[in-house]
Scaffold this active site. Sequence first.
Site, short mmCIF file in Angstrom:
data_model
loop_
_atom_site.label_atom_id
_atom_site.label_comp_id
_atom_site.label_asym_id
_atom_site.label_seq_id
_atom_site.Cartn_x
_atom_site.Cartn_y
_atom_site.Cartn_z
N ARG A 113 0.84 -1.20 0.00
CA ARG A 113 0.00 0.00 0.00
C ARG A 113 0.87 1.24 0.00
O ARG A 113 2.06 1.21 0.34
CB ARG A 113 -0.90 0.02 1.23
CG ARG A 113 -0.16 0.18 2.54
CD ARG A 113 -1.06 0.65 3.67
NE ARG A 113 -0.38 0.64 4.96
CZ ARG A 113 0.46 1.57 5.37
NH1 ARG A 113 0.75 2.59 4.59
NH2 ARG A 113 1.03 1.48 6.57
N GLY A 114 0.28 2.36 -0.38
CA GLY A 114 1.00 3.62 -0.31
C GLY A 114 1.08 4.13 1.12
O GLY A 114 0.41 3.63 2.02
N GLY A 115 1.93 5.10 1.33
CA GLY A 115 2.01 5.74 2.64
C GLY A 115 3.13 5.21 3.52
O GLY A 115 3.97 4.40 3.11
N GLU A 116 3.12 5.70 4.75
CA GLU A 116 4.17 5.41 5.73
C GLU A 116 3.70 4.36 6.73
O GLU A 116 2.78 3.59 6.46
CB GLU A 116 4.55 6.72 6.44
CG GLU A 116 5.90 7.29 6.03
CD GLU A 116 7.07 6.50 6.58
OE1 GLU A 116 6.86 5.57 7.38
OE2 GLU A 116 8.21 6.80 6.22
N ALA A 181 -6.67 7.19 9.17
CA ALA A 181 -5.54 7.07 8.24
C ALA A 181 -5.99 6.30 7.00
O ALA A 181 -6.84 5.40 7.09
CB ALA A 181 -4.37 6.36 8.91
N GLY A 194 -7.05 0.34 2.42
CA GLY A 194 -8.17 1.24 2.64
C GLY A 194 -7.97 2.23 3.76
O GLY A 194 -6.97 2.93 3.81
N ALA A 196 -8.54 3.35 8.13
CA ALA A 196 -8.64 2.91 9.53
C ALA A 196 -9.11 4.09 10.37
O ALA A 196 -8.47 5.15 10.37
CB ALA A 196 -7.30 2.40 10.02
N CYS A 212 2.26 7.77 10.13
CA CYS A 212 2.19 8.25 8.74
C CYS A 212 3.37 9.15 8.39
O CYS A 212 3.33 9.89 7.39
CB CYS A 212 0.87 8.98 8.47
SG CYS A 212 -0.58 7.95 8.81
#
Length: 282
Positions: A113-116, A181, A194, A196, A212
């Site tokens: 998934r994307g993100g941190e 998030a 997705g 949370a 994040c």
Amino acid sequence: MMIMLGECCYFSVTKPQSLTINGHRRTKRVQCLSRSCELLDFHQELIPYEVAWSLQKDIVKEKKSQIENEGDCNDTLIVLQHPSVFTLGTASSNNNLNFDIKNPPFDIHRTERGGEVTYHGPGQLVMYPIINLRKHKMDLHWYLRTLEEVVIRVLSSTFSIQASRMEGLTGVWVGNEKVAAIGIRVAQWITYHGLALNVTTDLSPFKWIVPCGIHGRQVGSIKGLLKEAQSSCNNHDTAYLHHLDDDSLIHITHKSLIEEFSKVFQLEYHHKTISVPMLCEK
């Protein structure tokens, strides 16, 4: 695996359509059919992250095959809670971990998934939409903003909490506190992973990470926000929410999430039941 079909919930939308009758322009509302969506509802269960991750990838594979053979596929929404776990996105840096990655306080998974980095745990409602964006809108920014809109509507309509977006960042905020998030993956316009939403979540595990990758911001929950507002709340319609137990808050939030998601994405749910023990065994 035994799969049982359950009851269905129906939502439809209407759009205005202009007509000219005897020289006069009239507007009538024409009903638009909603897309079909399977709902896998485990919101009262703690589903191990790796089990839900594997389930998503299996469903994505099935939908890709269905599109190749039939040109389209039904959408799917998975709702659940996870036991305590850290997940790392494609942009994750170990610099945002406040622990030795070889000895983490909880399980840790590096995902596509994307993100941190983020934390999932009990009291947090997680939604994994697996939808065909070709039949919605082929625009990832639109999809992210629409997921945010679902949460913003839930907080406003159910809890009278005014949430917002933060310019340049993904997620939903109330003041300086991030309550939801979002991290997604899209393959051939099929979404997975997705959002949370912290409902009754113990927020202390977030201290182990820079959530994040955002410095100088806080993490919040619906329970915490209601507690903060309790002494100054003048809205008698929502005053009872301040005294609800954790299970009731989860139930109310879950119901609102399902309703708002269906409205925003114009979906008609078909509940699909899978045995949790068999799912975990598989």
